[in-house]
Write an enzyme that holds these catalytic residues in place. Structure first.
Site, PDB file in Angstrom:
ATOM      1  N   THR A 187      32.619  35.669  32.761  1.00 53.49           N
ATOM      2  CA  THR A 187      31.872  36.931  32.780  1.00 53.49           C
ATOM      3  C   THR A 187      31.313  37.276  31.416  1.00 53.49           C
ATOM      4  O   THR A 187      30.244  37.876  31.311  1.00 53.49           O
ATOM      5  CB  THR A 187      32.784  38.074  33.281  1.00 53.49           C
ATOM      6  OG1 THR A 187      33.135  37.821  34.642  1.00 53.49           O
ATOM      7  CG2 THR A 187      32.098  39.424  33.198  1.00 53.49           C
ATOM      8  N   TYR A 190      26.854  40.327  39.358  1.00 51.45           N
ATOM      9  CA  TYR A 190      26.281  39.519  38.291  1.00 51.45           C
ATOM     10  C   TYR A 190      26.586  38.045  38.535  1.00 51.45           C
ATOM     11  O   TYR A 190      27.418  37.695  39.369  1.00 51.45           O
ATOM     12  CB  TYR A 190      26.845  39.943  36.929  1.00 51.45           C
ATOM     13  CG  TYR A 190      28.346  39.802  36.824  1.00 51.45           C
ATOM     14  CD1 TYR A 190      28.922  38.598  36.412  1.00 51.45           C
ATOM     15  CD2 TYR A 190      29.186  40.856  37.153  1.00 51.45           C
ATOM     16  CE1 TYR A 190      30.290  38.456  36.334  1.00 51.45           C
ATOM     17  CE2 TYR A 190      30.561  40.721  37.077  1.00 51.45           C
ATOM     18  CZ  TYR A 190      31.106  39.526  36.672  1.00 51.45           C
ATOM     19  OH  TYR A 190      32.470  39.388  36.603  1.00 51.45           O
ATOM     20  N   THR A 217      38.025  35.738  33.056  1.00 48.53           N
ATOM     21  CA  THR A 217      39.333  36.398  33.118  1.00 48.53           C
ATOM     22  C   THR A 217      40.200  35.929  34.286  1.00 48.53           C
ATOM     23  O   THR A 217      41.417  36.041  34.234  1.00 48.53           O
ATOM     24  CB  THR A 217      39.167  37.921  33.234  1.00 48.53           C
ATOM     25  OG1 THR A 217      38.449  38.240  34.438  1.00 48.53           O
ATOM     26  CG2 THR A 217      38.421  38.490  32.028  1.00 48.53           C
ATOM     27  N   ASP A 218      39.593  35.395  35.354  1.00 53.61           N
ATOM     28  CA  ASP A 218      40.350  35.139  36.582  1.00 53.61           C
ATOM     29  C   ASP A 218      41.493  34.159  36.386  1.00 53.61           C
ATOM     30  O   ASP A 218      42.585  34.356  36.928  1.00 53.61           O
ATOM     31  CB  ASP A 218      39.423  34.637  37.690  1.00 53.61           C
ATOM     32  CG  ASP A 218      38.595  35.748  38.302  1.00 53.61           C
ATOM     33  OD1 ASP A 218      38.867  36.927  38.004  1.00 53.61           O
ATOM     34  OD2 ASP A 218      37.674  35.447  39.077  1.00 53.61           O
ATOM     35  N   LYS A 238      46.801  39.020  33.918  1.00 52.44           N
ATOM     36  CA  LYS A 238      45.751  39.941  34.323  1.00 52.44           C
ATOM     37  C   LYS A 238      46.355  40.917  35.315  1.00 52.44           C
ATOM     38  O   LYS A 238      46.862  40.521  36.360  1.00 52.44           O
ATOM     39  CB  LYS A 238      44.572  39.193  34.943  1.00 52.44           C
ATOM     40  CG  LYS A 238      43.385  40.113  35.229  1.00 52.44           C
ATOM     41  CD  LYS A 238      42.169  39.345  35.742  1.00 52.44           C
ATOM     42  CE  LYS A 238      41.008  40.299  35.987  1.00 52.44           C
ATOM     43  NZ  LYS A 238      39.820  39.585  36.500  1.00 52.44           N
ATOM     44  N   GLU A 248      73.986  27.927  41.958  1.00 58.00           N
ATOM     45  CA  GLU A 248      73.940  27.813  43.413  1.00 58.00           C
ATOM     46  C   GLU A 248      72.541  28.010  43.978  1.00 58.00           C
ATOM     47  O   GLU A 248      72.273  27.641  45.122  1.00 58.00           O
ATOM     48  CB  GLU A 248      74.890  28.840  44.038  1.00 58.00           C
ATOM     49  CG  GLU A 248      76.332  28.685  43.575  1.00 58.00           C
ATOM     50  CD  GLU A 248      77.209  29.839  44.005  1.00 58.00           C
ATOM     51  OE1 GLU A 248      76.677  30.801  44.587  1.00 58.00           O
ATOM     52  OE2 GLU A 248      78.426  29.776  43.746  1.00 58.00           O
TER      53      GLU A 248
END
Length: 322
Positions: free
Chosen positions: A19, A33, A98-99, A169, A295
């Site tokens: 972005t 966008y 950012t993803d 994020k 365990e």
């Protein structure tokens, strides 16, 4: 340190899209966008203060980070290592979407564990927005990349410095979208000046570029599953039933609370483990580690599910070379 006093410290900026390099026809549109439209040199040119810094730009990739892939990760790690080996380079900045930024940051830290700073930054608004956040984030990232106290892979976003291991994020659209678990932010960038508020713990040794030698199409498949009401393990068994290379080599389960699992889901995961599939237990909570127990299924510690997946992929690649 003040960015204007650092002309002698060379910073290399590696662009991967995102972005921060996105554009929209309408400056008021922060949603509709196209990501990854501008080159990294264009991003630098849009920040006049960076003209005072010794910079180099390299376009490693040009993609929306939701489409990040192993091939780009491998190339990026190679380019980061090559640039860090230069004596005249103080540090690196990587522009990214950012993803999946937190996954890329953790991948680079675990593979390289760099002594020089490798600073990832990004934006929540495209470059054409009325109040775009990318230029300030880029300026701050360069300041951190030049700082003598900075080391390892870091994220600089909205004036906050985060370490690769715990940053996540946490918001879908706000410009301060990233947080560090348990409030573990490292520092702040305030008008170009760095204020460190915490120190990094001892870094684990990097696994090394050599573990990435295997062709990316042959990297181990690791999937993520969630515990939830009425989780019954059918997804686990469906994955186990896949043939050949489609069968996962590892499973990460995002448990509830302290990594707890329904009885049926845990039984299916133990079946997978008995068949040679590696299992790591994380949590779907936003913070806090999964307590290890002799365990229980193996714990991913404080790693989020997506970072636990990266860790397991790298472990499997490392073991394959042993």
């Amino acid at each position: 340190m003040d960015i204007h006093d650092a002309k002698a410290k060379r910073v290399v900026i590696l662009g991967t899209g995102g972005t921060i390099a996105g554009t929209a026809a309408d400056p008021g549109d922060n949603v509709g966008y196209q990501a990854a439209q501008l080159g990294v040199a264009q991003l630098v040119a849009a920040v006049p203060a960076l003209a005072a810094v010794a910079l180099e730009c390299e376009q490693v990739a040009q993609l929306d980070s939701k489409d990040m892939d192993f091939a780009t990760w491998k190339l990026l790690a190679q380019r980061v290592a090559a640039q860090l080996a230069r004596e005249d380079v103080a540090g690196l900045v990587i522009t990214h979407g950012t993803d999946t930024l937190e996954e890329t940051a953790y991948f680079l830290q675990r593979v390289l564990a760099p002594k020089k700073p490798v600073v990832l930054t990004a934006a929540m608004r495209p470059a054409t927005a009325l109040q775009t956040d990318g230029p300030q984030n880029l300026l701050d990232a360069v300041a951190v990349a030049q700082d003598a106290q900075a080391t390892g892979v870091l994220l600089v976003f909205a004036g906050v410095i985060h370490a690769a291991e715990q940053v996540r994020k946490a918001h879908s659209y706000r410009v301060d979208a990233f947080v560090s678990s348990d409030g573990a932010r490292l520092g702040l960038v305030e008008e170009g000046l760095l204020r460190w508020v915490a120190g990094l713990g001892p870094a684990r040794p990097g696994l090394g570029l050599e573990i990435l030698a295997q062709a990316v199409e042959d990297w181990p498949r690791v999937e993520i599953l969630f515990n939830h009401v009425a989780a019954d393990g059918r997804l686990v068994r469906a994955l186990l039933a896949q043939a050949g290379g489609d069968r996962p080599a590892g499973l990460v389960v995002a448990g509830t609370g302290n990594g707890s699992l329904s009885q049926k889901l845990e039984a299916a995961l133990r079946e997978a483990q008995a068949q040679g599939v590696r299992v790591l237990r994380s949590t779907r909570c936003d913070a806090g580690p999964v307590t290890a127990s002799g365990e229980a299924l193996p714990s991913a510690g404080a790693l989020s599910p997506v970072k636990a997946r990266v860790e397991l992929i790298l472990q499997l690649l490392s073991e394959a070379r042993a």
